[in-house]
Scaffold this active site. Structure first.
Site, PDB file in Angstrom:
ATOM      1  N   ASP A   1       0.963  -0.744  -0.216  1.00  0.00           N
ATOM      2  CA  ASP A   1      -0.274  -0.112   0.046  1.00  0.00           C
ATOM      3  C   ASP A   1       0.786   0.660   0.436  1.00  0.00           C
ATOM      4  O   ASP A   1       1.738   1.679   0.831  1.00  0.00           O
ATOM      5  CB  ASP A   1      -0.770   0.003   1.201  1.00  0.00           C
ATOM      6  CG  ASP A   1      -1.968   0.834   0.949  1.00  0.00           C
ATOM      7  OD1 ASP A   1      -2.033   1.215   0.630  1.00  0.00           O
ATOM      8  OD2 ASP A   1      -2.900   0.273   1.564  1.00  0.00           O
TER       9      ASP A   1
ATOM     10  N   ASP B   1      -2.693   4.568  -2.860  1.00  0.00           N
ATOM     11  CA  ASP B   1      -3.507   5.676  -2.119  1.00  0.00           C
ATOM     12  C   ASP B   1      -4.560   6.903  -1.951  1.00  0.00           C
ATOM     13  O   ASP B   1      -3.648   7.698  -2.217  1.00  0.00           O
ATOM     14  CB  ASP B   1      -3.114   5.796  -0.471  1.00  0.00           C
ATOM     15  CG  ASP B   1      -4.321   5.994   0.980  1.00  0.00           C
ATOM     16  OD1 ASP B   1      -5.494   5.258   1.000  1.00  0.00           O
ATOM     17  OD2 ASP B   1      -4.222   7.102   1.391  1.00  0.00           O
TER      18      ASP B   1
ATOM     19  N   GLU C   1      -6.078   3.768  -5.800  1.00  0.00           N
ATOM     20  CA  GLU C   1      -7.553   4.334  -4.775  1.00  0.00           C
ATOM     21  C   GLU C   1      -8.286   5.604  -5.627  1.00  0.00           C
ATOM     22  O   GLU C   1      -7.258   6.390  -5.267  1.00  0.00           O
ATOM     23  CB  GLU C   1      -7.560   4.306  -3.099  1.00  0.00           C
ATOM     24  CG  GLU C   1      -8.268   4.534  -3.039  1.00  0.00           C
ATOM     25  CD  GLU C   1      -8.627   4.893  -1.597  1.00  0.00           C
ATOM     26  OE1 GLU C   1      -9.459   4.928  -0.704  1.00  0.00           O
ATOM     27  OE2 GLU C   1      -7.663   5.601  -1.129  1.00  0.00           O
TER      28      GLU C   1
ATOM     29  N   HIS D   1     -11.436  -2.562   3.698  1.00  0.00           N
ATOM     30  CA  HIS D   1     -11.381  -2.015   5.123  1.00  0.00           C
ATOM     31  C   HIS D   1     -11.510  -0.658   5.111  1.00  0.00           C
ATOM     32  O   HIS D   1     -11.658  -0.274   6.027  1.00  0.00           O
ATOM     33  CB  HIS D   1      -8.822  -1.734   5.064  1.00  0.00           C
ATOM     34  CG  HIS D   1      -9.160  -0.723   4.413  1.00  0.00           C
ATOM     35  ND1 HIS D   1      -8.852  -1.307   3.111  1.00  0.00           N
ATOM     36  CD2 HIS D   1      -8.443   0.470   5.164  1.00  0.00           C
ATOM     37  CE1 HIS D   1      -8.444   0.132   2.455  1.00  0.00           C
ATOM     38  NE2 HIS D   1      -8.526   0.734   3.963  1.00  0.00           N
ATOM     39  N   ASP D   2     -13.036  -0.315   3.868  1.00  0.00           N
ATOM     40  CA  ASP D   2     -12.668   1.221   4.284  1.00  0.00           C
ATOM     41  C   ASP D   2     -15.205   0.944   3.816  1.00  0.00           C
ATOM     42  O   ASP D   2     -15.188   1.722   4.219  1.00  0.00           O
ATOM     43  CB  ASP D   2     -12.377   2.507   3.256  1.00  0.00           C
ATOM     44  CG  ASP D   2     -11.220   2.979   3.861  1.00  0.00           C
ATOM     45  OD1 ASP D   2     -11.310   3.091   4.709  1.00  0.00           O
ATOM     46  OD2 ASP D   2     -10.350   2.957   2.243  1.00  0.00           O
TER      47      ASP D   2
HETATM   48  O1  ISL Z   1     -13.809   5.654   3.418  1.00  0.00           O
HETATM   49  C1  ISL Z   1     -13.881   6.377   3.350  1.00  0.00           C
HETATM   50  C2  ISL Z   1     -15.483   6.775   3.878  1.00  0.00           C
HETATM   51  O2  ISL Z   1     -15.962   5.778   4.919  1.00  0.00           O
HETATM   52  C3  ISL Z   1     -12.816   7.655   2.635  1.00  0.00           C
HETATM   53  O3  ISL Z   1     -13.554   8.344   2.609  1.00  0.00           O
HETATM   54  C4  ISL Z   1     -11.528   7.184   2.939  1.00  0.00           C
HETATM   55  O4  ISL Z   1     -11.604   7.945   3.185  1.00  0.00           O
HETATM   56  C5  ISL Z   1     -11.424   7.542   1.394  1.00  0.00           C
HETATM   57  O5  ISL Z   1     -11.458   6.456   0.494  1.00  0.00           O
HETATM   58  C6  ISL Z   1      -9.469   7.220   1.381  1.00  0.00           C
HETATM   59  O6  ISL Z   1      -9.377   5.435   1.492  1.00  0.00           O
HETATM   60  C7  ISL Z   1      -7.865   5.935   1.927  1.00  0.00           C
HETATM   61  O7  ISL Z   1      -7.134   6.421   2.539  1.00  0.00           O
HETATM   62  C8  ISL Z   1      -7.682   6.987   4.023  1.00  0.00           C
HETATM   63  C9  ISL Z   1      -7.763   5.710   4.970  1.00  0.00           C
HETATM   64  O8  ISL Z   1      -8.386   6.467   5.771  1.00  0.00           O
HETATM   65  C10 ISL Z   1      -8.224   4.743   3.533  1.00  0.00           C
HETATM   66  O9  ISL Z   1      -8.244   3.772   5.002  1.00  0.00           O
HETATM   67  C11 ISL Z   1      -7.400   4.535   3.153  1.00  0.00           C
HETATM   68  O10 ISL Z   1      -8.722   3.698   1.698  1.00  0.00           O
HETATM   69  C12 ISL Z   1      -6.008   7.606   3.962  1.00  0.00           C
HETATM   70  O11 ISL Z   1      -5.214   7.911   3.787  1.00  0.00           O
END
Ligand code: ISL
Ligand code: CA
Length: 545
Positions: free
Chosen positions: A98, A198, A251, A320-321
């Protein structure tokens, strides 16, 4: 080479904290992953994407990185990591890291040296003076915070689109690009096969001018998929990734099809594929953080649109989100096995690279906590606090969190019917779902109706059937309950039918045919049972399920 991936790749995402704990500290670790490699090889996947394992104060569970070239002590050591790569390789499983480069942790040495006054490192971040006692601009923040925080006692502020412990990097500074090239090479030299990048489409901020007001993320027009971002991705690809043949999945937040195409066009040499979000937003939404139930027809339309619009893309339903996918259907609780296996069928027959999230293969569901004190996710706590400030009643606030909390997908992996689902011998960092006695790998394997066995069948098919690997996608039917599409390669055709509802669905004549595979033991030609999945090969075939 135009693309850096194989079309028969099936990726499995591991959230290391929650996968397998071997030393009883309640936190998953690299040794735990190594121990489960045979389990993963048996499932049939050929790549693992690891959520961050770097040194981090864990304000956002590792997405706030304090050292990009070291393994967080709680996960193990670099030697463990090297062993994971080597052991993975023996089993035909590559490791995808990641890459979090929109921001670092505020505990990263760069930020600390910036705070200590080193000009060189101050240029790594986005620092601005306030405007007559006001913040530098009117932008919003992904985690419902204010995106500007005081930079020490300098009177300046630093920008953070995520938590205040995640200061955004200044991508206008070429030194940042050089640092990142170096980080990429560090991991590529250790044998990783690629990177999941990310929030990669927000890294380059065109300007810091005020944005047009929006209910969320005011200012986003100044940083979404900017030319500067495209240029950076192209440079990293040409100079660092291509020489290693390394693949990338970005992402990418708020992308539409044209934007996703720009980012993945092989001729432009940027990313190999992206995680888009539109299909994750097919619930009935009241406000961003208050979703009710999934609307199947809307999901089908969205999937069909993206399948037709993109030549190739990442295909996911969980990570995981996100809340667990089957928990988003109103009636899936009664049909957990059926909904999960239907999802396996759907995910493995869409065109693109499938990403299976840990626990998906045994039909794990959303958490069953009764109280906010069991929730750890920073985003959930921020939203709850904001909702409190806005005077939203307590019961409604809790309902919002239950439906949308990222911890829904982060509860520990359920391996056995023993305490804490066999995840740890200690106290897990996040409570295990109360259904672990029935929903776990061991119990599932002993059942003659195993969820995982069906996932395994689908993964094997996905990797070996040329039509599923490379066939085109053609929509056949989008109804209130049933989604039907064809995959076509030359004169071969696979037809897929999914009943995406908990009610039986009568099939029109042209959709009735004898399936070669289904997630039900017995099928009736003209009626699909709740969450039934069917695969029909042209000319028919024997029933396999
Ligand atoms: O998960 C979200 C909504 O519930 C999104 O707003 C999310 O924060 C966004 O997709 C970005 O995600 C990624 O970057 C973030 C991290 O917290 C997430 O886990 C990651 O997947 C910041 O690094
Ligand atoms: Ca541990």
């Amino acid at each position: 080479m135009d693309v850096n991936y194989q079309k028969d790749m099936v990726v499995y995402q591991i959230y290391p904290r929650s996968f397998a704990d071997t030393n009883g500290d309640g936190i998953g670790d690299l040794r735990g992953i190594i121990e489960k490699l045979d389990y993963l090889a048996d499932l049939g996947i050929n790549a693992i994407w690891l959520s961050p394992i770097y040194v981090s104060p864990d304000d956002d569970n590792g997405y706030d990185i304090a050292d990009y070239k070291a393994v967080h002590r709680q996960y193990g050591t670099l030697a463990d990591f090297d062993e994971l790569v080597a052991e993975g390789k023996k089993r035909g499983i590559g490791i995808v890291m990641d890459l979090v480069i929109n921001h670092t942790s505020d505990e990263h040495e760069w930020f600390q040296r910036a705070l200590a006054g080193e000009k060189r490192y101050q240029d790594y971040y986005i620092l601005r003076d306030g405007k007559n006692g006001k913040l530098p601009n009117n932008w919003g923040n992904f985690f419902a915070e204010c995106p500007w925080a005081p930079f020490g006692d300098t009177g300046k502020y630093y920008l953070h689109l995520f938590s205040k412990k995640q200061p955004d990097l200044n991508w206008h500074n070429p030194a940042v690009l050089e640092e990142v090239k170096d980080i990429l090479r560090f991991w590529l030299d250790r044998g990783v096969m690629g990177f999941r990048c990310d929030v990669i489409n927000v890294i380059y901020k065109n300007t810091l001018r005020n944005g047009k007001w929006r209910p969320i993320l005011t200012g986003m027009e100044h940083y979404l998929s900017t030319d500067g971002c495209h240029k950076i991705l192209n440079t990293l690809r040409r100079e660092v990734l291509d020489p290693y043949g390394a693949f990338t999945v970005g992402e990418t937040v708020f992308v539409d099809i044209p934007k996703a195409k720009d980012l993945t066009d092989p001729a432009r040499k940027e990313l190999d594929m992206v995680f888009a979000f539109e299909h994750m937003e097919c619930d009935q939404v009241i406000v961003k953080w208050f979703k009710t139930r999934l609307r199947p027809k809307r999901l089908m339309k969205c999937l069909a649109k993206w399948q037709q619009g993109m030549d190739w893309n990442a295909c996911y339903f969980e990570n995981h989100d996100q809340p667990r996918f089957i928990s988003r259907f109103a009636d899936a609780a009664a049909f957990r096995r059926e909904a999960s296996t239907m999802m396996a069928g759907l995910q493995m027959t869409l065109r693109g690279t499938p990403y299976v999230y840990e626990g998906q293969e045994i039909g794990m569901t959303n958490f069953d906590y009764a109280d906010l004190s069991d929730v750890q996710d920073i985003e959930s706590h921020n939203i709850y606090a904001l909702a409190t400030k806005l005077g939203i009643p307590r019961a409604v606030r809790w309902k919002m969190i239950r439906r949308t909390s990222r911890d829904n997908g982060r509860t520990p992996m359920q391996w056995t019917p023993q305490a804490h689902g066999g995840f740890t011998s200690g106290t897990p960092w996040l409570k295990v779902n109360g259904n672990y006695k029935t929903v776990n790998v061991e119990t599932d394997a002993a059942s003659d109706n195993s969820v995982r066995a069906f996932w395994k069948t689908m993964i094997r098919l996905r990797k070996t059937d040329p039509v599923l690997i490379d066939g085109t996608f053609e929509t056949v039917h989008i109804g209130r309950r049933v989604f039907a599409f064809d995959r076509v390669l030359g004169d071969k055709r696979c037809r897929v039918l999914c009943n995406m509802s908990g009610k039986a669905a009568k099939l029109a004549k042209h959709l009735q045919a004898s399936p070669s595979l289904s997630n039900y033991q017995t099928v009736t030609p003209d009626v699909m049972q709740p969450f039934e999945f069917r695969l029909i090969r042209e000319g028919g075939d024997t029933h396999e399920a």
